[in-house]
Design a protein around this motif. Sequence first.
Motif, PDB file in Angstrom:
ATOM      1  N   GLY A  52       0.818 116.298  38.798  1.00 47.06           N
ATOM      2  CA  GLY A  52       2.234 116.049  38.593  1.00 47.06           C
ATOM      3  C   GLY A  52       3.128 117.245  38.861  1.00 47.06           C
ATOM      4  N   ARG A  53       2.594 118.306  39.451  1.00 46.02           N
ATOM      5  CA  ARG A  53       3.394 119.480  39.822  1.00 46.02           C
ATOM      6  C   ARG A  53       3.616 119.467  41.333  1.00 46.02           C
ATOM      7  N   ALA A  67       8.128 119.401  38.710  1.00 42.99           N
ATOM      8  CA  ALA A  67       7.293 118.237  38.391  1.00 42.99           C
ATOM      9  C   ALA A  67       7.701 117.052  39.265  1.00 42.99           C
ATOM     10  N   TRP A  68       6.756 116.148  39.495  1.00 40.81           N
ATOM     11  CA  TRP A  68       7.053 114.941  40.250  1.00 40.81           C
ATOM     12  C   TRP A  68       6.354 113.749  39.614  1.00 40.81           C
ATOM     13  N   THR A  69       6.909 112.557  39.860  1.00 39.75           N
ATOM     14  CA  THR A  69       6.308 111.298  39.426  1.00 39.75           C
ATOM     15  C   THR A  69       6.659 110.216  40.440  1.00 39.75           C
ATOM     16  N   GLU A  80      12.227 123.029  38.581  1.00 40.57           N
ATOM     17  CA  GLU A  80      12.400 123.767  37.333  1.00 40.57           C
ATOM     18  C   GLU A  80      13.857 124.170  37.155  1.00 40.57           C
TER      19      GLU A  80
END
Length: 125
Positions: A52-53, A67-69, A80
Amino acid sequence: MRRFLLALGIASTVVIAGPALAGVRDVLTANTLLILTNGADTQTAYLLDADGRFSETASDGKRSSGAWTLKDGRLCVTPEGQSTACVQMGEDRVVGDAWDIKGPTGQVIWHAEIVAGCEKIDRPG
């Protein structure tokens, strides 16, 4: 990246991680997502980790991470110290796919491509 976030102005809080998105997640974490700014000679390479980074490198050499989703068929990134921005990803992307990303007014703002492996950024000039 700031233009990416400001131009979209979209944040999503609906979370779905069904089986259809698992394939896209695998494609994204094993390859590079290139975002080319429409009408400009800039591109940004996103390397997305399975945890998730992400890290990004722009053609001007600037780097950032966050972060990613995948949410509701959208790729959402949160650098960040910045706000979350989401773009339509679809559920069936594969290496070699290319598509346009439109802003809130319907104009094409970016062109996205999924390239195999780790893509080097070419710097303008």
